[in-house]
Design an enzyme around this catalytic site. Structure first.
Site, PDB file in Angstrom:
ATOM      1  N   ASP A  19       0.865  -1.166   0.000  1.00 25.91           N
ATOM      2  CA  ASP A  19       0.000   0.000   0.000  1.00 25.91           C
ATOM      3  C   ASP A  19       0.916   1.235   0.000  1.00 25.91           C
ATOM      4  OD1 ASP A  19      -2.340   1.630   0.450  1.00 25.91           O
ATOM      5  OD2 ASP A  19      -1.788   1.693   2.567  1.00 25.91           O
ATOM      6  N   ASP A  21      -0.178   5.167   0.975  1.00 24.72           N
ATOM      7  CA  ASP A  21      -0.463   6.089   2.087  1.00 24.72           C
ATOM      8  C   ASP A  21      -0.611   5.322   3.396  1.00 24.72           C
ATOM      9  OD1 ASP A  21      -1.526   8.938   0.711  1.00 24.72           O
ATOM     10  OD2 ASP A  21      -1.714   7.159  -0.538  1.00 24.72           O
ATOM     11  N   ASP A 181      -1.637  -0.721   5.996  1.00 22.46           N
ATOM     12  CA  ASP A 181      -1.944  -0.231   7.340  1.00 22.46           C
ATOM     13  C   ASP A 181      -3.401  -0.399   7.738  1.00 22.46           C
ATOM     14  OD1 ASP A 181      -2.590   1.886   5.403  1.00 22.46           O
ATOM     15  OD2 ASP A 181      -3.052   3.095   7.168  1.00 22.46           O
TER      16      ASP A 181
END
Length: 228
Positions: A19, A21, A181
């Protein structure tokens, strides 16, 4: 600290899908400013930064819609989204930075124990700013592909992006690790049959309890330590 919740052998991993961001970059402040600039344009009051950050992860259209309170006025959503894109395009690197140790982590993985591994980015952020940010931080050399939320007809957690990366890199699901995240990233990995790694330092670690990953790490360097 590295915590395994479902044991697997990192030594067999040949492809890592990251990922962007909240995993490689801390873009929190630029996203907050862009959303609040958009709300101001629409005559709405600012929202708290923590609230906006909790809206991140499902792509810009959903981010803007949530910030507006999910209105029925699709014309308003369209206008707001266009303003968000225009503002963020200019301001995407005002405050955004790499998390500490990210570049060293990528370099370490690329050469760990002499095992050839490929790495890619799969973000729900639009692909043009995703690639521009990766390039701005001199990370492009580490990735065989960089895909964004508009690279495919569907976004994460739909597995299409991950499945495309598997096909393009000739990788097998059981040799692939999805790293992110949020629960969106974990569910993307699960939907594609991949191993999953959750990072607790990003935007949405509180969502990892909704879809527990196979392993969690507290710092970028610990991702590299999996392969030592």
């Amino acid at each position: 600290m590295i915590k395994f919740h479902r044991k697997f052998d990192p030594g067999k991993i040949k492809l890592l899908i990251f990922d962007l961001d909240g995993t490689l970059i801390d873009s929190r402040l630029d996203l907050i400013h862009s959303v609040n600039a958009t709300l101001k344009h629409c005559g709405r009051p600012d929202l708290p930064g923590d609230l906006i950050a909790s809206y991140v992860g499902d792509g810009a259209p959903m981010l803007v819609r949530r910030a507006l309170g999910d209105p029925r006025d699709e014309g308003l959503v369209k206008e707001a989204l266009e303003h968000f894109y225009a503002y963020y395009r200019v301001h995407k690197l005002d405050h955004t930075h790499l998390y500490k140790g990210v570049k060293e982590m990528l370099a370490a993985i690329a050469h760990a124990n002499g095992v050839p591994r490929k790495m890619a980015v799969l973000s729900n952020k639009p692909v043009i700013p995703s690639r521009a940010i990766v390039d701005a931080f001199a990370l492009t050399e580490f990735f065989v592909h960089i895909y964004g939320g508009n690279s495919f007809a569907t976004k994460k957690p739909d597995p299409r992006g991950a499945q495309t990366l598997l096909r393009e890199t000739k990788s097998h699901p059981e040799e692939t690790l999805m790293i992110g995240d949020s629960s969106v990233d974990v569910l993307t990995g699960r939907n594609a049959g991949l191993w999953t790694c959750g990072v607790t330092y990003g935007f949405a670690p509180h969502t990892l309890c909704e879809a527990p990953p196979d392993v969690t790490v507290d710092e970028p360097r610990e991702i590299a330590e999996l392969f030592e």
